[in-house]
Design an enzyme around this catalytic site. Structure first.
Site, PDB file in Angstrom:
ATOM      1  N   ILE A  35      35.731   5.949  23.768  1.00  0.00           N
ATOM      2  CA  ILE A  35      35.710   4.204  22.955  1.00  0.00           C
ATOM      3  C   ILE A  35      36.612   5.026  21.560  1.00  0.00           C
ATOM      4  CG2 ILE A  35      33.557   3.762  21.382  1.00  0.00           C
ATOM      5  CD1 ILE A  35      32.245   4.534  23.599  1.00  0.00           C
ATOM      6  N   ASP A  85      37.045  21.795  18.865  1.00  0.00           N
ATOM      7  CA  ASP A  85      35.666  22.082  19.571  1.00  0.00           C
ATOM      8  C   ASP A  85      34.416  22.392  18.838  1.00  0.00           C
ATOM      9  OD1 ASP A  85      33.807  23.212  21.370  1.00  0.00           O
ATOM     10  OD2 ASP A  85      35.075  24.790  22.348  1.00  0.00           O
ATOM     11  N   ASN A 112      31.729  11.018  17.018  1.00  0.00           N
ATOM     12  CA  ASN A 112      31.884  10.292  18.796  1.00  0.00           C
ATOM     13  C   ASN A 112      32.349  11.107  19.581  1.00  0.00           C
ATOM     14  OD1 ASN A 112      32.890   7.866  20.429  1.00  0.00           O
ATOM     15  ND2 ASN A 112      34.803   9.426  20.494  1.00  0.00           N
ATOM     16  N   SER A 165      25.076   7.685  19.496  1.00  0.00           N
ATOM     17  CA  SER A 165      24.542   8.160  19.497  1.00  0.00           C
ATOM     18  C   SER A 165      23.786   7.517  21.271  1.00  0.00           C
ATOM     19  CB  SER A 165      22.262   7.479  18.580  1.00  0.00           C
ATOM     20  OG  SER A 165      21.180   7.694  19.639  1.00  0.00           O
ATOM     21  N   TYR A 201      20.390  15.362  27.462  1.00  0.00           N
ATOM     22  CA  TYR A 201      21.074  14.149  26.933  1.00  0.00           C
ATOM     23  C   TYR A 201      20.961  13.382  25.608  1.00  0.00           C
ATOM     24  CZ  TYR A 201      24.555  10.805  25.855  1.00  0.00           C
ATOM     25  OH  TYR A 201      25.556   9.645  25.942  1.00  0.00           O
ATOM     26  N   LYS A 205      20.735  12.419  21.480  1.00  0.00           N
ATOM     27  CA  LYS A 205      21.192  11.205  21.120  1.00  0.00           C
ATOM     28  C   LYS A 205      20.341  11.161  20.005  1.00  0.00           C
ATOM     29  CE  LYS A 205      25.166  10.937  22.223  1.00  0.00           C
ATOM     30  NZ  LYS A 205      26.462  11.090  21.907  1.00  0.00           N
ATOM     31  N   VAL A 236      29.390   1.666  28.480  1.00  0.00           N
ATOM     32  CA  VAL A 236      31.139   1.182  28.182  1.00  0.00           C
ATOM     33  C   VAL A 236      31.688   2.977  29.462  1.00  0.00           C
ATOM     34  CG1 VAL A 236      32.493   1.980  26.788  1.00  0.00           C
ATOM     35  CG2 VAL A 236      30.166   1.375  25.708  1.00  0.00           C
TER      36      VAL A 236
END
Length: 321
Positions: A35, A85, A112, A165, A201, A205, A236
């Site tokens: 993305i 990083d 992103n 997110s 995860y 977010k 995606v």
């Protein structure tokens, strides 16, 4: 496109205005199958100076070379390699300081870069690598660059801060606590099983949602013309998602292609509508392809956003001193 209906694709070429003179930073922009690459490429196509973020200079330069091949009319000097990083907080701090010393303005940041669901690993400071990469690093980078963002906004209203997110945050149990490092490192039942990894995860977010809302509250309090949003780009088919599910997995078949995945972040970063309706879009959680979505109960908790900001500042201060 009707101003209250952005659930269908919109025209990148026709609806993003000329961005000549603007400066933008996109992290995680190295892969043409990702993305971030397409966000950076489209903003560059409209004339912006782009910092193309990746974990190494080689990966960043590869992306730049790919953009120049795809669009020979791009001015190469406006595409700047950026290696960072996000889990190396000292490097993040140094990178932000370097940008502050080099640039007179900064109009757009798109945070992103991300790690997919993974086991609970901690870095040498005892911080979850997933939470560090997906939230603490972007938080540090953005807050260090806030003086330049604010300076720009005072001269050219409409600075945008876009935090990627995920709808996975909606799967979290209600009642998050974000007052300590132990809260940041919450394991959700196991250090390594599918559901616990997925929820951790989602936790990182959720932090992006809360950060965007708290950041918007703070800049509004100062009367600054800045717009902060969090984004679910949709499911995606990036190279990272493909690796996660495995090549040939049927779950990949109905996912968006990366350019379509870039539409919602691009809407937040450059489309005129969010700024023209700042009172609606400020601090909002956006879903494809620019719809204002519903976040979780915790995602709407202003006190939790303040706790996250304070705890993140404290944890990072301990690491960097």
């Amino acid at each position: 496109m009707a101003p209250d209906k952005m659930d269908t694709k919109w025209d990148i070429i026709a609806e993003i205005p000329d961005l000549t003179g603007k400066v933008a930073i996109i992290t995680g922009a190295n892969s043409p199958q990702g993305i971030g690459y397409h966000i950076a490429h489209q903003l560059a196509n409209k004339g912006a100076k782009l910092y193309v973020g990746a974990r190494s200079m080689e990966k960043s330069q590869y992306a730049i070379n790919h953009m120049l091949q795809a669009t020979p009319s791009l001015v190469s000097q406006r595409l700047v390699p950026l290696a960072m990083d996000l889990n190396d907080f000292q490097q993040v701090l140094n990178t932000a300081k370097e940008i502050l010393s080099r640039e007179e303005r900064l109009d757009v940041i798109v945070n992103n870069a991300t790690r997919m669901s993974m086991p609970l690993h901690k870095d040498r400071h005892g911080i979850s690598v997933s939470f560090g990469t997906n939230f603490l690093g972007p938080f540090l980078f953005t807050t260090e660059l806030l003086p330049l963002l604010k300076k720009t906004a005072r001269v050219v209203p409409g600075v945008r801060i876009v935090n990627i997110s995920s709808r996975v945050h909606l799967a979290l149990p209600t009642g998050a606590q974000l007052k300590s490092l132990d809260d940041i490192n919450r394991n959700f039942g196991s250090e390594n099983d599918y559901q616990s990894n997925r929820l951790r995860y989602g936790y990182s977010k959720l932090a992006m949602v809360l950060f965007s809302k708290e950041l918007q509250r703070r800049v509004d309090e100062e009367g600054l013309p800045i717009l902060a949003t969090s984004i679910h780009p949709g499911g995606v088919r990036t190279d990272g998602v493909t690796r996660y599910f495995g090549v040939g997995n049927s779950r990949l078949n109905n996912l968006l292609m990366p350019l379509d995945g870039a539409l919602t972040p691009l809407f937040a970063a450059a489309h005129p509508l969010p700024w023209s309706q700042k009172e609606r879009y400020g601090g909002a959680y956006l879903t494809p392809f620019g719809e204002i979505g519903e976040t979780s109960e915790d995602g709407r908790n202003e006190h939790l956003g303040k706790d996250l900001w304070d705890t993140s500042t404290r944890v990072l201060s301990d690491v960097l001193t």
